[in-house]
Write a protein that holds these residues in place. Structure first.
Motif, PDB file in Angstrom:
ATOM      1  N   SER A 204      83.018  76.290  37.129  1.00 50.41           N
ATOM      2  CA  SER A 204      81.859  76.666  36.336  1.00 50.41           C
ATOM      3  C   SER A 204      81.308  75.485  35.551  1.00 50.41           C
ATOM      4  CB  SER A 204      82.231  77.796  35.366  1.00 50.41           C
ATOM      5  OG  SER A 204      82.583  78.959  36.060  1.00 50.41           O
ATOM      6  N   PHE A 205      82.166  74.502  35.264  1.00 51.87           N
ATOM      7  CA  PHE A 205      81.704  73.274  34.637  1.00 51.87           C
ATOM      8  C   PHE A 205      81.163  72.378  35.744  1.00 51.87           C
ATOM      9  CE2 PHE A 205      84.966  74.900  31.777  1.00 51.87           C
ATOM     10  CZ  PHE A 205      84.311  74.861  30.557  1.00 51.87           C
ATOM     11  N   GLY A 206      79.932  72.667  36.145  1.00 47.83           N
ATOM     12  CA  GLY A 206      79.383  72.035  37.338  1.00 47.83           C
ATOM     13  C   GLY A 206      79.251  70.541  37.255  1.00 47.83           C
ATOM     14  N   SER A 259      89.883  60.925  32.415  1.00 45.73           N
ATOM     15  CA  SER A 259      88.829  61.202  31.442  1.00 45.73           C
ATOM     16  C   SER A 259      88.192  62.568  31.685  1.00 45.73           C
ATOM     17  CB  SER A 259      87.758  60.107  31.520  1.00 45.73           C
ATOM     18  OG  SER A 259      86.661  60.413  30.676  1.00 45.73           O
ATOM     19  N   ASP A 260      87.915  62.879  32.949  1.00 51.99           N
ATOM     20  CA  ASP A 260      87.303  64.168  33.284  1.00 51.99           C
ATOM     21  C   ASP A 260      88.262  65.326  33.007  1.00 51.99           C
ATOM     22  OD1 ASP A 260      84.955  62.931  34.090  1.00 51.99           O
ATOM     23  OD2 ASP A 260      85.585  62.786  36.189  1.00 51.99           O
ATOM     24  N   THR A 261      89.545  65.103  33.259  1.00 59.05           N
ATOM     25  CA  THR A 261      90.539  66.137  32.960  1.00 59.05           C
ATOM     26  C   THR A 261      90.605  66.394  31.459  1.00 59.05           C
ATOM     27  OG1 THR A 261      91.854  65.482  34.892  1.00 59.05           O
ATOM     28  CG2 THR A 261      92.966  66.799  33.215  1.00 59.05           C
ATOM     29  N   GLY A 262      90.534  65.332  30.680  1.00 56.64           N
ATOM     30  CA  GLY A 262      90.518  65.488  29.228  1.00 56.64           C
ATOM     31  C   GLY A 262      89.298  66.259  28.753  1.00 56.64           C
ATOM     32  N   GLU A 263      88.156  66.007  29.395  1.00 60.99           N
ATOM     33  CA  GLU A 263      86.938  66.738  29.041  1.00 60.99           C
ATOM     34  C   GLU A 263      87.068  68.217  29.380  1.00 60.99           C
ATOM     35  OE1 GLU A 263      83.094  67.465  27.635  1.00 60.99           O
ATOM     36  OE2 GLU A 263      84.409  65.726  27.367  1.00 60.99           O
TER      37      GLU A 263
END
Length: 391
Positions: A204-206, A259-263
């Motif tokens: 959902s976080f496209g 970084s994306d995993t942290g976001e």
């Protein structure tokens, strides 16, 4: 993963307004789901060039879009938010000549409908309005207590999985950057299960999903490829025609994934859910299995698809189990059917376990793959009715 999804940066807003993140096939007449007030489901005639919805508006509440693909390409149908990005609900993989239903619980507001012939591009869009029908969309009494409990439990589950994903990804990335490839390969699938268990939420976080989980086969012209599957290919390289990533390239790719995993972790700290999102998420996870894992397309280099397969089933089971107290009150027969089919699928998966994991997917025979596919389809049928039964 299913990679033919529209981009969104407002998933928390989607959840807060009662939008959905997945699809369902059937809406029993008893569900109260309709199109315009009292008129029954909205019909959608989809083709390779058109997306004709039977009405431009509907009253707020439980809506059903009955989508028929009259074209030659596999199609998808979406209900999008006012910004044209936020996914309120979707139904995927509608083959030529087939009809599938999307059930959504929609609040008053401006929306867009969209069909995506070939499951690519922005799709064929039209404005759609949900007017205020005056319908009371809240639950009361004992039902409200069960609903609140299910929503809180699922939110806790998602938070726990993202926490574990962040921890395991950091361990995996450290091994990969250090050139400890054997150890990194061993941790690749166990780390990814935490993503796969909550895949509809993550997708959902496209803006994050394509950066983290894009498959090479789904790259569009000019699109940069990053994420898990770039690293997968580097750890399980083809026998010819592949240039390994340099140490610097490994570091950059690993850093981007971390970084994306942290976001993702940060965005799910205050996330909330509704019963329709949970029910549709369970069905979406089975769709993920049917369109990627059972075909062996998801982990094409490592062949660790059965780890993903199990994780998707785990996520669907958790979602269903959280809704069971509600479902047993409203449709005990459907609950029993889901329980039976879930058990049958798990027994098949258990046959392919090896140690703490599974055999690689390339070792399965065609007959074994068909058994798994048939069991997924058998579970998908009753699970597709879950959302309509509990809302």
């Amino acid at each position: 993963m299913s990679l033919r999804r529209l981009l969104t940066t407002a998933v928390v807003a989607t959840f807060a307004t009662g939008g959905l993140s997945a699809c369902t096939d059937n809406a029993p007449a008893s569900s109260g789901a309709t199109g315009t007030a009292g008129s029954g489901p909205l019909t959608v005639a989809a083709s390779d060039t058109e997306c004709r919805v039977s009405a431009e508006s509907a009253g707020s509440g439980n809506l059903v879009f009955s989508v028929t693909n009259n074209g030659s390409k596999v199609n998808e149908f979406y209900l999008l938010g006012e910004d044209g990005l936020r996914i309120i609900g979707e139904v995927e993989n509608i083959g030529p000549g087939l009809t599938r239903d999307l059930v959504v619980r929609a609040v008053p507001g401006s929306y867009f409908t969209a069909c995506k012939p070939g499951m690519v591009g922005e799709g064929i869009r039209s404005a759609f309005t949900v007017t205020d029908s005056g319908a009371d969309m809240s639950a009361t009494g004992a039902d409200k207590e069960l609903i609140d409990q299910a929503n809180a439990q699922y939110a806790s589950y998602v938070k726990d999985q993202t926490e574990q994903l962040k921890t395991k990804t950091a361990e995996f990335i450290a091994l990969y950057k250090a050139g400890k490839d054997d150890e990194a390969r061993a941790l690749y699938a166990p780390a990814r299960v935490h993503w796969e268990r909550i895949e509809p939420v993550a997708e959902s976080f496209g803006d994050l999903d394509p950066k983290m989980d894009l498959r090479e086969a789904d790259l569009e012209p000019g699109q940069k490829w990053t994420g898990w599957h770039v690293i997968e290919k580097d750890l399980w390289p083809p026998s010819s025609g592949y240039t390994p990533l340099t140490r610097a390239e490994r570091g950059a790719m690993a850093g981007q994934l971390m970084s994306d995993t942290g976001e993702l972790y940060e965005r799910t700290r205050d996330i909330t859910f509704t019963t329709d999102q949970i029910g549709n998420g369970a069905k979406s996870l089975l769709d993920e299995v049917a369109t990627g894992k059972v075909t062996g397309e998801e982990e094409i280099w490592s062949h660790t698809d059965l780890w993903d397969f199990q994780a998707n089933v785990d996520g669907a089971r958790v979602a269903w189990e959280g809704l069971r107290p509600i479902l047993k009150k409203k449709d005990a027969t459907l609950d029993s059917q889901i329980q039976l089919r879930m058990s049958e699928l798990q027994k098949l998966l258990d046959q392919h376990k090896k140690g703490d994991g599974f055999v690689t997917y390339d070792t399965l025979s065609k007959a074994e793959v068909k058994q798994l596919s048939d069991a997924v389809n058998a579970l998908s049928e009753p699970l597709s009715k879950l959302t309509a039964a509990v809302i």
